[in-house]
Design an enzyme around this catalytic site. Structure first.
Site, mmCIF file in Angstrom:
data_model
loop_
_atom_site.group_PDB
_atom_site.id
_atom_site.type_symbol
_atom_site.label_atom_id
_atom_site.label_comp_id
_atom_site.label_asym_id
_atom_site.label_seq_id
_atom_site.Cartn_x
_atom_site.Cartn_y
_atom_site.Cartn_z
ATOM 1 C CG HIS A 65 -1.780 -1.135 1.390
ATOM 2 N ND1 HIS A 65 -2.072 -1.694 2.617
ATOM 3 C CD2 HIS A 65 -2.452 -1.880 0.482
ATOM 4 C CE1 HIS A 65 -2.887 -2.727 2.451
ATOM 5 N NE2 HIS A 65 -3.128 -2.864 1.161
ATOM 6 C CE LYS A 74 2.333 3.988 5.816
ATOM 7 N NZ LYS A 74 1.822 2.930 4.969
ATOM 8 C CE1 TYR A 134 0.410 2.553 9.521
ATOM 9 C CE2 TYR A 134 0.153 0.438 10.625
ATOM 10 C CZ TYR A 134 -0.313 1.400 9.751
ATOM 11 O OH TYR A 134 -1.507 1.217 9.106
ATOM 12 C CG ASP A 172 -4.289 -5.866 0.365
ATOM 13 O OD1 ASP A 172 -4.541 -4.713 -0.053
ATOM 14 O OD2 ASP A 172 -3.862 -6.090 1.504
#
Length: 183
Positions: A65, A74, A134, A172
């Site tokens: 992603h 991130k 995260y 996905d």
């Protein structure tokens, strides 16, 4: 400084593996999972604005992603369990465009992965259960999602083999190939 940094892993500029110092004894351990001063001393000036956490079972593969117009930096880590975490360079003018790096993040090794803006990100859960955490330097914009199929042959990620079937979301399973997002 309470962290060690492996800069530009796999020759990919900006992609870093970070290991915080862990203080342990017979009672357990203590570690600072994030310290702004240590990050600045290591050369990072990132203003994190959002924390996210997910829980997934063995075989779950999330990704790859990215955000299209509002890219996010991130800092990812595993709170419990184990994942194989991957970042793919999508920076158009990068000499490592389309190149990836993956590493195992576990609650035991305490490693963290700093993924700069301009990368696709994904992971596969290796343990029975994993909690993934995260920090992001921009807010999530649900209408700004992009993705690349996890098994894109042009990227050729060496995902670990598991003794269970992969579990992917419908979204996905239907992501495009890298060459399709270029056109």
């Amino acid at each position: 400084m309470q962290i060690s940094v492996d800069y530009n892993v796999n020759g990919i500029e900006g992609l870093c593996a970070i290991t915080p110092k862990v203080h342990g004894d017979s009672r357990g351990y203590f570690t600072e999972t994030y310290n702004l001063n240590d990050m600045k001393e290591a050369g990072f000036n990132i203003n994190f604005v959002q924390d996210n956490q997910s829980s997934s079972t063995k075989g779950v593969l999330r990704g790859l992603h990215y955000q299209i117009n509002f890219p996010q930096c991130k800092l990812v880590r595993v709170i419990s369990g184990s994942v194989f975490d991957v970042a793919v360079d999508l920076r158009k003018n990068s000499k490592t465009y389309g190149k990836y790096y993956g590493l195992e993040l576990t609650s035991e090794n305490h490693k963290q992965f700093l993924i700069p803006r301009g990368f696709a990100h994904g992971f596969i859960v290796l343990s029975d259960l994993a909690e993934f955490f995260y920090k992001c330097d921009d807010f999530y914009h649900p209408n700004d999602e992009g993705g690349i199929i996890y098994n894109d042959p042009d990227i050729n990620i060496a995902w670990p083999k598991l003794d269970t079937d992969l579990i992917l979301s419908d979204k996905d399973k239907n992501l495009p190939f890298l060459k399709e997002i270029l056109s």
